[in-house]
Design an enzyme around this catalytic site. Structure first.
Site, PDB file in Angstrom:
ATOM      1  N   ARG A   1      -9.653   1.838   2.928  1.00  0.00           N
ATOM      2  CA  ARG A   1      -8.184   2.498   2.637  1.00  0.00           C
ATOM      3  C   ARG A   1      -8.147   2.847   0.854  1.00  0.00           C
ATOM      4  NH1 ARG A   1      -3.957  -0.252   5.098  1.00  0.00           N
ATOM      5  NH2 ARG A   1      -4.624  -1.611   6.913  1.00  0.00           N
TER       6      ARG A   1
ATOM      7  N   HIS B   1       7.803   0.733   6.867  1.00  0.00           N
ATOM      8  CA  HIS B   1       7.785   1.824   7.736  1.00  0.00           C
ATOM      9  C   HIS B   1       8.274   0.965   9.032  1.00  0.00           C
ATOM     10  CE1 HIS B   1       3.897   0.925   9.696  1.00  0.00           C
ATOM     11  NE2 HIS B   1       3.330   0.854   8.508  1.00  0.00           N
TER      12      HIS B   1
ATOM     13  N   ASP C   1      -3.410  -6.996  15.444  1.00  0.00           N
ATOM     14  CA  ASP C   1      -4.559  -6.624  14.648  1.00  0.00           C
ATOM     15  C   ASP C   1      -4.911  -7.388  13.707  1.00  0.00           C
ATOM     16  OD1 ASP C   1      -2.260  -5.752  13.051  1.00  0.00           O
ATOM     17  OD2 ASP C   1      -3.206  -3.881  12.341  1.00  0.00           O
TER      18      ASP C   1
ATOM     19  N   THR D   1       0.926  -1.165  -0.070  1.00  0.00           N
ATOM     20  CA  THR D   1       0.093   0.257   0.128  1.00  0.00           C
ATOM     21  C   THR D   1       0.727   1.482   0.083  1.00  0.00           C
ATOM     22  OG1 THR D   1      -0.151  -0.138   2.257  1.00  0.00           O
ATOM     23  CG2 THR D   1      -1.973  -1.213   1.221  1.00  0.00           C
TER      24      THR D   1
ATOM     25  N   GLN E   1      -7.160 -13.337   2.751  1.00  0.00           N
ATOM     26  CA  GLN E   1      -5.899 -13.791   3.415  1.00  0.00           C
ATOM     27  C   GLN E   1      -5.805 -15.210   4.082  1.00  0.00           C
ATOM     28  OE1 GLN E   1      -4.631 -10.682   6.190  1.00  0.00           O
ATOM     29  NE2 GLN E   1      -3.894 -12.217   7.638  1.00  0.00           N
TER      30      GLN E   1
ATOM     31  N   HIS F   1       6.537  -2.126  10.818  1.00  0.00           N
ATOM     32  CA  HIS F   1       6.827  -3.640  10.233  1.00  0.00           C
ATOM     33  C   HIS F   1       7.974  -4.190  10.773  1.00  0.00           C
ATOM     34  CE1 HIS F   1       4.585  -1.690   6.542  1.00  0.00           C
ATOM     35  NE2 HIS F   1       3.818  -2.714   6.949  1.00  0.00           N
TER      36      HIS F   1
ATOM     37  N   LYS G   1       1.766   3.642   8.084  1.00  0.00           N
ATOM     38  CA  LYS G   1       2.027   4.363   6.696  1.00  0.00           C
ATOM     39  C   LYS G   1       0.933   5.444   6.401  1.00  0.00           C
ATOM     40  CE  LYS G   1       1.090   0.245   4.168  1.00  0.00           C
ATOM     41  NZ  LYS G   1       1.127  -0.478   5.622  1.00  0.00           N
ATOM     42  N   THR G   2      -0.097   5.147   6.803  1.00  0.00           N
ATOM     43  CA  THR G   2      -1.179   6.172   6.631  1.00  0.00           C
ATOM     44  C   THR G   2      -1.634   7.172   7.682  1.00  0.00           C
ATOM     45  OG1 THR G   2      -2.893   4.636   7.701  1.00  0.00           O
ATOM     46  CG2 THR G   2      -2.570   4.559   5.179  1.00  0.00           C
TER      47      THR G   2
ATOM     48  N   LYS H   1      -9.689  -0.089  10.699  1.00  0.00           N
ATOM     49  CA  LYS H   1      -9.698   1.157   9.829  1.00  0.00           C
ATOM     50  C   LYS H   1     -10.880   2.052   9.981  1.00  0.00           C
ATOM     51  CE  LYS H   1      -5.434   1.056   8.504  1.00  0.00           C
ATOM     52  NZ  LYS H   1      -4.544   2.015   9.033  1.00  0.00           N
TER      53      LYS H   1
ATOM     54  N   LYS I   1      -1.075   3.433  16.822  1.00  0.00           N
ATOM     55  CA  LYS I   1      -0.160   2.750  16.266  1.00  0.00           C
ATOM     56  C   LYS I   1       0.650   3.464  14.873  1.00  0.00           C
ATOM     57  CE  LYS I   1      -2.086  -0.127  12.676  1.00  0.00           C
ATOM     58  NZ  LYS I   1      -2.152  -1.469  12.046  1.00  0.00           N
TER      59      LYS I   1
END
Length: 427
Positions: free
Chosen positions: A92, A51, A204, A46, A183, A54, A242-243, A88, A239
């Site tokens: 996204r 970052h 999460d 994404t 997933q 991770h 990246k967003t 979220k 947390k």
């Protein structure tokens, strides 16, 4: 790759505050003690870089690999087109497939710095789930996979329930709702093709991991396991992601090594020892020896120890040396002792602006440097004694830059407060 024997990896992860929870921990420990396994962790594509949120997963994979287990990294070229809705507040942003393919290459190179891809049987591998999803027949998927998922059960997952019941949050699309199935199938596919028996992820991801375990049990009658790690939490309790604003990236072009070094150097005392334990491989006795050295960003502080370790791990020795040099120049060295090369080093590594060599007043410079957005705010900053030119406080709102302020005829160091710098280069 050095193989370390007779180490309880689960206990080690607990002691380092990495392990959040695991399924059937006793059975998993027994298997890990008896044989080497294949495990995987997935990262959706994404952004063009991973970052620091991770890093714990990568560090965990490295611990397993050092014990002889084989880590598989799944980069979600397909699932990135769907978007994980887990916790979220809104949908996204979905990126074009061309971007995702480019990001696959960039992130693969980043991961190469953390794991060993040439160490024999337990060499790490990277795969893209787009390989099996892009040609899959939807009828096959619904008939063979979808039938094993109960909608009522899926709706009771916290990550889904929050999106559906909170009036202040957007609802959830069917596309996002199906992410859990995709997933789960990833885990099943890797179990069948690579005999993967353990999936790891952030806390999460627990719901998605459990769904994958259940799916494998239903279609292959096999027992597999899941393990989640503690999330990395910012000062405000949210947390790292990246967003989110002020993300700290692993790509040196998005977060340069000096800024990366400074991030760890400014970790609060309240969490620095937790981070030393989680992110580094220092023994506990070394970490404990720094307990009396808090509130100090000099070389003997726990923050300095953390910043040194993390910058070297992510950006290498050369960039660590440069980052330390810049830190010393900005915070400890007398600017009158700077060489021209020192200024050139700063120019390459800190926030800077390039201007024509003519007269500018200070409020204009503060706007051009993006230290403020208006002359009115600039005046307030100056009057509050927050602005420094070449480390000299300036309180004159009518201050005009002259040749006297230009070191080596080209450089002026502008500072707002204690830590916000901008180097002006006069052409």
């Amino acid at each position: 790759m050095i193989k370390k024997n007779n180490i309880n990896i689960l206990k080690k992860l607990e002691e380092r505050n990495i392990l959040y929870q695991a399924t059937n921990k006793e059975d998993l420990f027994k298997i890990l003690n008896e044989k080497k396994i294949n495990l995987y962790c997935g990262f959706d594509l994404t952004a063009e870089s991973l970052h620091i949120g991770h890093l714990i997963q990568l560090i965990t994979l490295k611990y397993f690999q050092e014990l002889g287990h084989k880590p598989i990294i799944l980069l979600g070229g397909a699932t990135s087109l769907i978007g994980d809705p887990s916790f979220k507040l809104k949908k996204r942003k979905i990126n074009p497939i061309d971007n995702i393919n480019l990001w696959f290459k960039k992130i693969s190179l980043q991961i190469n710095n953390f794991l060993d891809f040439n160490c024999g049987k337990n060499s790490a591998i990277i795969i893209n789930n787009y390989e099996w999803f892009h040609q899959m027949n939807i009828l096959f998927f619904l008939k063979k996979i979808g039938k094993h998922f109960c909608v009522n059960h899926m709706m009771n997952k916290d990550s889904i329930k929050n999106r559906m019941t909170n009036n202040n949050i957007q609802g959830i699309s069917f596309t996002e709702f199906s992410y859990n199935l995709l997933q789960s199938y990833d885990f099943a596919y890797l179990n069948k093709k690579f005999d993967v028996i353990l999936q790891i992820g952030g806390s999460d991801q627990w719901g998605n991991i459990i769904s994958g375990i259940d799916l494998i049990k239903k279609i292959y009658k096999k027992k597999v396991f899941g393990l989640t790690t503690n999330l990395i939490i910012k000062n405000d309790g949210t947390k790292f992601g990246k967003t989110e604003k002020e993300a700290i990236w692993l790509d040196h072009k998005k977060t340069n090594p000096y800024k990366f070094f400074q991030f760890w150097l400014n970790i609060p005392d309240s969490i620095v020892f937790k981070f030393l334990n989680m992110f580094t491989n220092y023994e506990s006795k070394i970490i404990k020896s720094f307990y009396q050295k808090q509130n100090n960003i000099k070389k003997n502080s726990p923050q300095y120890l953390l910043a040194t370790y993390m910058t070297k791990m992510v950006h290498g020795e050369t960039n660590l040396v440069i980052s330390k040099k810049i830190t010393n120049l900005l915070f400890y060295e007398n600017i009158n002792n700077f060489s021209e090369n020192d200024f050139l080093t700063l120019l390459k590594n800190i926030h800077n602006i390039s201007l024509e060599n003519k007269s500018f007043d200070l409020p204009t410079i503060l706007i051009l440097s993006k230290f403020t957005s208006s002359r009115k705010k600039a005046v307030i900053l100056i009057k509050s004694n927050s602005i420094f030119i070449n480390n000299q406080n300036i309180s004159n709102t009518n201050f005009i830059f002259t040749d006297h302020d230009k070191k080596f005829h080209h450089f002026t160091l502008l500072r707002k407060g204690k830590k916000n710098f901008c180097l002006i280069y006069w052409k």
